[in-house]
Design a protein around this motif. Structure first.
Motif, PDB file in Angstrom:
ATOM      1  N   HIS A  74      35.919  36.175  38.211  1.00  0.00           N
ATOM      2  CA  HIS A  74      35.511  35.041  39.033  1.00  0.00           C
ATOM      3  C   HIS A  74      34.435  35.490  39.983  1.00  0.00           C
ATOM      4  O   HIS A  74      34.550  36.557  40.587  1.00  0.00           O
ATOM      5  N   LEU A  75      33.418  34.670  40.110  1.00  0.00           N
ATOM      6  CA  LEU A  75      32.299  35.059  40.958  1.00  0.00           C
ATOM      7  C   LEU A  75      32.244  34.152  42.177  1.00  0.00           C
ATOM      8  O   LEU A  75      32.598  32.971  42.082  1.00  0.00           O
ATOM      9  N   GLU A 117      32.220  46.192  40.419  1.00  0.00           N
ATOM     10  CA  GLU A 117      32.144  47.653  40.364  1.00  0.00           C
ATOM     11  C   GLU A 117      33.145  48.174  39.359  1.00  0.00           C
ATOM     12  O   GLU A 117      34.200  47.588  39.132  1.00  0.00           O
ATOM     13  N   GLY A 118      32.781  49.267  38.743  1.00  0.00           N
ATOM     14  CA  GLY A 118      33.670  49.823  37.745  1.00  0.00           C
ATOM     15  C   GLY A 118      33.007  51.047  37.149  1.00  0.00           C
ATOM     16  O   GLY A 118      31.799  51.275  37.325  1.00  0.00           O
ATOM     17  N   GLY A 130      27.746  43.671  52.545  1.00  0.00           N
ATOM     18  CA  GLY A 130      28.539  42.525  52.985  1.00  0.00           C
ATOM     19  C   GLY A 130      28.816  41.571  51.861  1.00  0.00           C
ATOM     20  O   GLY A 130      28.466  40.406  51.923  1.00  0.00           O
ATOM     21  N   ALA A 131      29.370  42.121  50.777  1.00  0.00           N
ATOM     22  CA  ALA A 131      29.630  41.287  49.608  1.00  0.00           C
ATOM     23  C   ALA A 131      30.625  40.184  49.949  1.00  0.00           C
ATOM     24  O   ALA A 131      31.588  40.394  50.678  1.00  0.00           O
ATOM     25  N   THR A 132      30.299  39.018  49.431  1.00  0.00           N
ATOM     26  CA  THR A 132      31.238  37.921  49.591  1.00  0.00           C
ATOM     27  C   THR A 132      32.511  38.226  48.825  1.00  0.00           C
ATOM     28  O   THR A 132      33.612  37.934  49.232  1.00  0.00           O
ATOM     29  N   ARG A 133      32.287  38.852  47.665  1.00  0.00           N
ATOM     30  CA  ARG A 133      33.433  39.167  46.836  1.00  0.00           C
ATOM     31  C   ARG A 133      33.143  40.467  46.119  1.00  0.00           C
ATOM     32  O   ARG A 133      32.030  40.685  45.643  1.00  0.00           O
ATOM     33  N   THR A 134      34.146  41.330  46.042  1.00  0.00           N
ATOM     34  CA  THR A 134      34.005  42.570  45.299  1.00  0.00           C
ATOM     35  C   THR A 134      35.056  42.580  44.214  1.00  0.00           C
ATOM     36  O   THR A 134      36.239  42.367  44.490  1.00  0.00           O
ATOM     37  N   GLU A 189      41.247  39.848  37.549  1.00  0.00           N
ATOM     38  CA  GLU A 189      41.137  40.733  38.708  1.00  0.00           C
ATOM     39  C   GLU A 189      40.300  40.012  39.734  1.00  0.00           C
ATOM     40  O   GLU A 189      39.120  39.754  39.498  1.00  0.00           O
ATOM     41  N   GLU A 190      40.856  39.686  40.766  1.00  0.00           N
ATOM     42  CA  GLU A 190      40.150  38.838  41.724  1.00  0.00           C
ATOM     43  C   GLU A 190      40.555  39.239  43.128  1.00  0.00           C
ATOM     44  O   GLU A 190      41.721  39.281  43.461  1.00  0.00           O
ATOM     45  N   PHE A 191      39.522  39.595  43.855  1.00  0.00           N
ATOM     46  CA  PHE A 191      39.800  39.947  45.255  1.00  0.00           C
ATOM     47  C   PHE A 191      38.841  39.174  46.114  1.00  0.00           C
ATOM     48  O   PHE A 191      37.659  39.101  45.805  1.00  0.00           O
TER      49      PHE A 191
END
Lengths: 381, 950
Positions: B20-21, B30-31, B906-910, B945-947
């Protein structure tokens, strides 16, 4: 006594508008056909002489276009002469003067020249047959300093009784070329005088390519070229069949032998209807393959009409021996519809409008060409 | 377009993963390597570009390895007004599903779904921009090709505040761009680099150039013939005039030739007469010559006679002189002999005088030497005697001193004795009383007392009176002994010295000293007398001298005079008292040599004079002798000359005689006169003829004739030359006639006209293409320039965060960054470091993303970029992400295997991607049915996987 008066065969002449015989292109074909047509005309006049029962044929100068024509031209000319059944007298004119390079003294000519042909390269009286004399006034140089015909006439006594005397001369007569500066111009007054006192009975002239007779004196005449050579000529393509009576009276009758036409046409094109009319007119012309047409077009057209005009003329060009279109008088005025028809957007549309505006000014022909190219590119898309 | 969700199933190495973006802002995926980050991007491209029945290489590459399953991608996104879920599976159990949920609900499958989706995308999204804003892994992050993108153009137009774009529509400029390219292609047909003509334009120009050259060449060929024709006419005229001239000249030559022939005949006559005169002159000359020869012969004969006589006379004179000289010579000879005899006598006298002088000298010297020898001998004897005295015992001064000492000891001892002994006083009673004390006579005066010690027996005698002996007694024995001893010692010493007593010794000593002095003096005398020579030498000299003396011994010189003896001044005075040493009287009186010397000198002078006279006389003789010899030679020569002259005279006489016998002198004279007269006659005849000829001026006639002949020759030559040139021209004309030069010219002119037409036409087409392209490009650049300003503002805003506030950029109409100016230093973009290029490229993309409308926008996809940026720049770039996001709602997706790089953005989502492997026992999917392939499982089943990050 009857004979055939002709002149200005101009053998070896080519015409630029008939195209260059370049390798890989067919444009030389009209040129070759034209050259053959000139020889055909010569053969035709030979047949006319035979049919009319003429005593001889006199060619009053300019048999060849130049003394420097090639052996092929000379050879074909000799072949054409071979078909003649009457004596032929060839007079050197201003194109082939009897100077050191005279073609009719060249080996390739004398070798092939049939025996009934006489070259009048020396001035004076030549007896063609008993009772028939031809007085030759040949050009010895390209720039004679006197009236050669007058010189000959002055040297003559009146013809003996029973002798018909024809003078063969070449050059412009004073009534047609009133040029005070030219010492070689032929004075018609002297000719009239000579005819009047019986020194000669007919003055056969060459140099003018259209048939012409002196007003009031038909015995002073230009036969004209047997086949057309220029768009400027008014009545080419004839030979003169001349009858000279025992009393000295003569009757002159032109006989047509030429088959080609060098024509001028004028067309006004302003509307699409005009374009269609022009198309129809070109369709209607006779024998286009033997016609060299100079078409002058004038009018004001849009870009599309201009493209149509080019299409029409290009479509007819292959049919004619030559089609020269003079469009300098055509004003091309692109209108908004021309631009819109391109269907352009963005800055291309702006560029097209700019070019169209510039093209309305006749001083900027490149803008018109650019606009036309834009049409092509836009359509090709 | 905004991506909301991407699900991959059996796609490459991913079994099943849904991501999810964040709808706006930055999503970091990241991976680790090979976890399938890039697959996510690839999957998006496949989903849009390839139909489900495609078996293209990218599709086949997406198939999972080792499993029999078709790769499947499902994406949910918003684009324009549409919200879409789109799913596709390739290769196996193919399917395409499109679910549009807004604004109107649509459900499509298969081909329809694919086409509908493309239509939606074309309508709402600028796909070129989508690709341009993407930064692929491993490709350098450089300039994005941003020009001509619809969305960007619209955005920039809006930003520029322009309203024109509205009317044109979004695709207009992109279409126009194609036109520019076609126009440029059209220009390129005609013009290469730097406007160099190429293709048809170059060919047309070349054709025209060739045609023009050919036309000119052909025209030249024709004019050549025309020139030849004119030349031939000129030559014909010239030949005619030359022929006329030759005729005239020939006539003149004939006329002159006749005149010249006549004159030549007369010239011959003149020459003959000249020869005749010449012959007569020669004959006269010969006769005169003969006459002259006779005259000279007579004169020569006379001269020879005279010469012979002269020679005879000279000879006689010479012979007389010779005789006289010979007599004189004998006289001179006798005279010389006499003088020589006198000279000899004088010389002998001089020698005698010299001998006498020498003998006198020897004698004197002998006497002197003898005297010296004698004196020296005497002195030597005296010296020897003195030497002997010196050699006595008392000569030893030391011995005498000892003796005196002994004597004093005696005195002392006696004094001691006397002091201790008795005394005897004797007193005189009368004057002069003699007495003897111990033998010594003494006198004693009256009253005088003498005390005598009695050390020993003292005997006092009074003569004639008494003898008184006084004897000491015994008490003085010791003293007496000592006295006795002393006396004994003294006496012994005296004895040794052979003197009686001390006084004697002293005297002897004195005597010896004197003798020594005497001896030295005498030795000096000897030395002086002998002048350092030994006696023997002197004696030998004396003997030699004596031997040399005449045997009659030294005659007493007659002139000896006693009074002449001179004193000897250096005689030492010392010996005057001892006259025994030198007795001058013993020497003979020395001779007086002066007269002898004078005599010798005088006689020598006489001898010299006599000798000189003798020499003079001899010279005179010898000179005369030489002159006599010379004169003798002259006489001989004269004799010879006389003989020769005589012979010559005889010969001449004979010759003259012979000649006269042949021709008499008178005959010769007559012949000469006659020949001369004849010669004069002939000469006069010749002169008359020559003058007559000269009057007719043959030189002029000859010159005229020669000139006329030369003129004819010149004319002939010129005629030949003209004929030759005429032949040449005729030949050329014949050749040219067969070449068809007119046809060639006509063809060339036709071709030139065609080429000119073609060239003009092609030039017009080229000009049209140039004009069109120029107009289009200008218009395009104008439009682009309007875009550039807002774009540059945005890029600069972002780039200043990285490079600082002094940064300025130059951006061209194609939206490419041309150069960067930092702190006043301008560097072209291509010359920047890789890092700086990367940073500027990122700024440009983010600027575009920020500029483009949310509706029009596309995600910025960055696959592991910024590998070239240092940590400091990375930090600033992170700020750039933030700044780009501020006030905008665009979507940025960053894929990375090094999450640290993007920590600060300052990623909105990682989202951390973990490997998604298939389950150990893959259960075959029951839902094989194509129609049943709808995604009804829903996202709930999907491992996700969603954070959410702050």
């Amino acid at each position: 006594m009857r004979f055939v008066h002709t002149a200005d065969w101009q053998l070896g002449m080519t015409r630029r508008f008939l195209g260059a015989g370049r390798v890989g292109q067919a444009v030389g074909e009209a040129q070759a056909r034209f050259a053959q047509a000139r020889l055909d005309a010569v053969a035709a006049l030979g047949r006319v002489a035979a049919d009319e029962g003429a005593a001889f044929v006199v060619v009053c100068g300019d048999v060849f276009e130049s003394n420097l024509v090639g052996p092929d031209v000379v050879g074909r000319a000799c072949e054409a002469l071979r078909s003649f059944t009457v004596p032929v007298l060839l007079l050197p004119g201003n194109h082939d003067p009897a100077d050191a390079s005279l073609v009719m003294r060249r080996a390739d000519f004398t070798r092939r020249c049939p025996p009934h042909v006489t070259v009048l390269d020396t001035p004076g009286v030549h007896e063609v047959a008993p009772g028939i004399e031809v007085v030759a006034a040949p050009w010895a140089t390209k720039r004679p300093l006197s009236d050669l015909v007058g010189d000959r006439l002055r040297a003559l006594e009146p013809a003996p009784e029973g002798v018909v005397r024809v003078l063969a001369g070449h050059g412009a007569v004073d009534v047609l070329s009133p040029d005070e500066q030219n010492p070689a111009v032929i004075r018609t007054a002297e000719c009239r005088a000579a005819l009047a006192d019986g020194r000669v009975h007919y003055v056969a002239l060459g140099d003018r390519h259209s048939t012409w007779q002196l007003h009031g004196e038909p015995r002073i005449a230009y036969s004209g070229a047997p086949e057309v050579t220029s768009h400027e000529e008014t009545d080419p393509g004839n030979v003169l069949v001349v009858d000279v009576g025992a009393d000295g009276a003569a009757s002159v009758r032109p006989v047509r032998v030429g088959r080609w036409t060098f024509a001028r046409e004028h067309a006004v094109v302003d509307t699409d209807d005009d374009l269609a009319a022009l198309d129809a007119r070109l369709d209607a012309l006779d024998a286009p393959e033997r016609t060299a047409l100079r078409l002058a077009v004038e009018g004001t057209v849009t870009l599309r009409q201009r493209a149509r005009l080019d299409e029409v003329t290009e479509a007819h060009a292959p049919v004619f021996a030559a089609l020269e279109v003079d469009t300098t008088a055509v004003a091309t005025r692109p209108d908004d519809a021309d631009v819109e028809a391109l269907g352009l957007t963005g800055f291309a549309a702006e560029a097209a409008r700019e070019l169209a505006d510039a093209a309305r000014d006749a001083a900027d022909p490149a803008a018109l060409d650019a606009l036309a190219l834009l049409h092509r590119l836009a359509v090709a898309r | 377009m905004r991506l909301l969700r991407i699900r991959l199933r059996d796609f490459r190495g991913v079994h099943d993963r849904e991501v999810h973006l964040a709808e706006s802002g930055v999503t970091v995926l990241e991976g680790e390597n090979e976890v399938g980050k890039t697959s996510t991007v690839v999957a998006l491209d496949l989903l849009i570009d390839f139909r489900d029945d495609s078996r293209a290489a990218p599709v086949r590459a997406a198939a999972p390895s080792g499993r029999d399953a078709g790769p499947e991608v499902e994406a949910e996104f918003v684009t324009g007004p549409y919200r879409v879920v789109y799913r596709k599976r390739w290769l196996r159990r193919r399917l395409t599903e499109l679910t549009v949920t807004g604004p109107a609900t649509e459900q499509l499958t298969g081909r329809e779904a694919h086409d509908r989706l493309l239509a939606i995308l074309d309508e709402t999204m600028d796909r070129d921009l989508w690709l341009a804003l993407r930064v692929e892994q491993h490709t350098p992050l450089g300039q994005a090709d941003l020009g001509g993108h619809d969305a960007l153009t619209r955005a920039l137009d809006r930003a520029a505040g322009g309203g024109g774009a509205e009317a044109v529509g979004p695709a207009a400029d992109a279409a126009a761009e194609g036109l520019v390219e076609r126009a440029l292609a059209e220009v390129r047909r005609y013009h290469g680099g730097h406007g160099r003509p190429v293709g048809p334009l170059r060919e047309a120009a070349e054709r025209e150039r060739v045609a023009r050259a050919e036309a000119e060449a052909a025209a030249a060929a024709v004019s050549e013939v025309e020139r030849d024709v004119d030349l031939r006419a000129d030559l014909d005229r010239e030949a005619a005039s030359l022929a006329e001239e030759r005729r005239t000249q020939n006539a003149r030559v004939h006329e002159l030739e006749d005149r010249w022939s006549a004159l030549q005949a007369r010239q011959q006559e003149v020459a003959t007469s000249a020869e005749r005169a010449e012959a007569a002159r020669e004959r006269a000359a010969r006769a005169t010559e003969r006459q002259d020869a006779r005259t000279s012969l007579v004169a020569v004969t006379a001269a020879a006679e005279g010469a012979a006589e002269d020679a005879g006379r000279i000879l006689a004179g010479l012979e007389a002189g010779d005789r006289a000289r010979r007599e004189d010579l004998a006289e001179r000879r006798a005279e010389a002999d006499r003088a020589q005899a006198a000279s000899d006598a004088a010389t002998a006298a001089a020698r005698t005088a010299a001998d006498a002088l020498a003998a006198a000298r020897d004698r004197t010297e002998l006497a002197d030497l003898r005297g010296r020898l004698r004196r020296a001998g005497t002195a030597e004897e005296a010296r020897r005697e003195a030497a002997r005295a010196v050699a006595g015992p008392c000569a030893d001064a030391a011995a005498v001193d000892r003796l005196e000492t002994l004597d004093r000891a005696v005195v002392q001892a006696e004094a001691e004795l006397a002091a201790g002994a008795a005394t005897v006083e004797v007193t005189g009673l009368a004057d002069h009383t003699p007495l003897t004390v111990d033998g010594a006579d003494r006198e004693i005066a009256d009253g005088e007392t003498t005390t005598l010690p009695v050390a020993d027996a003292v005997t006092i005698d009074v003569p004639g009176a008494v003898r008184l002996t006084v004897r000491p007694g015994l008490d003085g024995e010791g003293a007496r002994r000592r006295v006795a001893d002393a006396r004994a010692a003294r006496d012994a010493a005296c004895a040794a010295l052979e003197v009686p007593d001390v006084a004697a010794a002293r005297a002897a000593l004195r005597t010896a000293g004197e003798a020594a002095a005497r001896s030295r003096e005498l030795a000096a005398v000897v030395e002086r007398e002998l002048a350092g020579r030994s006696f023997d030498d002197v004696r030998t000299a004396v003997t030699a001298l004596a031997e040399r003396m005449p045997a009659e011994a030294a005659p007493e010189p007659t002139t000896r005079r006693r009074g002449a003896r001179r004193a000897v001044p250096d005689e030492p005075g010392l010996f005057e008292e001892a006259g025994l040493l030198d007795d001058p009287s013993a020497d003979p009186e020395p001779e007086d040599l002066e007269p002898l010397r004078l005599e010798a000198v005088r006689s020598l002078d006489l001898a010299d004079e006599a000798h000189r006279l003798a020499r003079t006389a001899e010279d005179a003789w010898r000179r005369l002798d030489a002159s006599v010899t010379t004169a003798g030679a002259e006489v001989v020569a004269a004799r010879t000359a006389q003989a020769v002259a005589r012979s010559e005279a005889d010969r001449r006489v004979a010759e003259l005689r012979a000649a006269r016998a042949e021709h008499a002198d008178e005959a010769l004279t007559a012949a000469a006169t006659e020949a001369l007269a004849r010669a004069r006659r002939f000469e006069a005849d010749h002169e008359q003829r020559a003058a007559a000829l000269e009057a007719d001026d043959p030189t002029t006639v000859e010159a005229l004739y020669a000139t006329a002949k030369r003129a004819v020759e010149a004319l002939t030559r010129r005629t030949a030359d003209v004929e030759r040139r005429r032949a040449e021209v005729t030949g050329r004309l014949q050749v040219a006639g067969g070449e068809g030069r007119h046809d060639r010219l006509a063809a060339a002119r036709t071709e030139l006209a065609a080429a000119e037409r073609e060239h003009a036409s092609v030039s017009r087409r080229a000009a049209a293409a140039v004009r069109l392209h120029e107009t289009l490009a200008r218009r395009r650049d104008e439009v682009r320039r309007a875009y550039v300003a807002p774009f540059r503002r945005e890029v600069e805003r972002l780039a200043r965060i990285v490079f600082g506030p002094s940064l300025a950029l130059e951006v061209d109409p194609a939206l490419r960054i041309v150069s960067r100016t930092l702190n006043g230093v301008t560097v072209p973009f291509d010359a920047l470091s890789t890092g700086a290029k990367e940073q500027l490229g990122l700024c440009a993309r983010l600027a575009v993303a920020a500029l483009v409308d949310a509706e029009d926008g596309v995600p910025v996809l960055i696959d592991d970029a910024l590998g070239h940026s240092d940590p400091g720049r990375l930090e600033r770039l992170a700020a750039v992400f933030g700044a780009a996001a501020a006030g905008s709602s665009h979507q940025v997706v960053v894929l990375t295997c090094t999450p640290a790089r993007y920590r600060g953005i300052g990623a909105t989502r990682t989202v951390t991607l973990n490997p998604s492997y298939p389950p150990p026992q893959a259960v075959p999917d029951g839902n094989d049915d194509h129609a049943d392939a709808e995604n009804d499982d829903g996202p709930a089943d999907t491992p996700s996987e969603e954070f959410r990050a702050g």
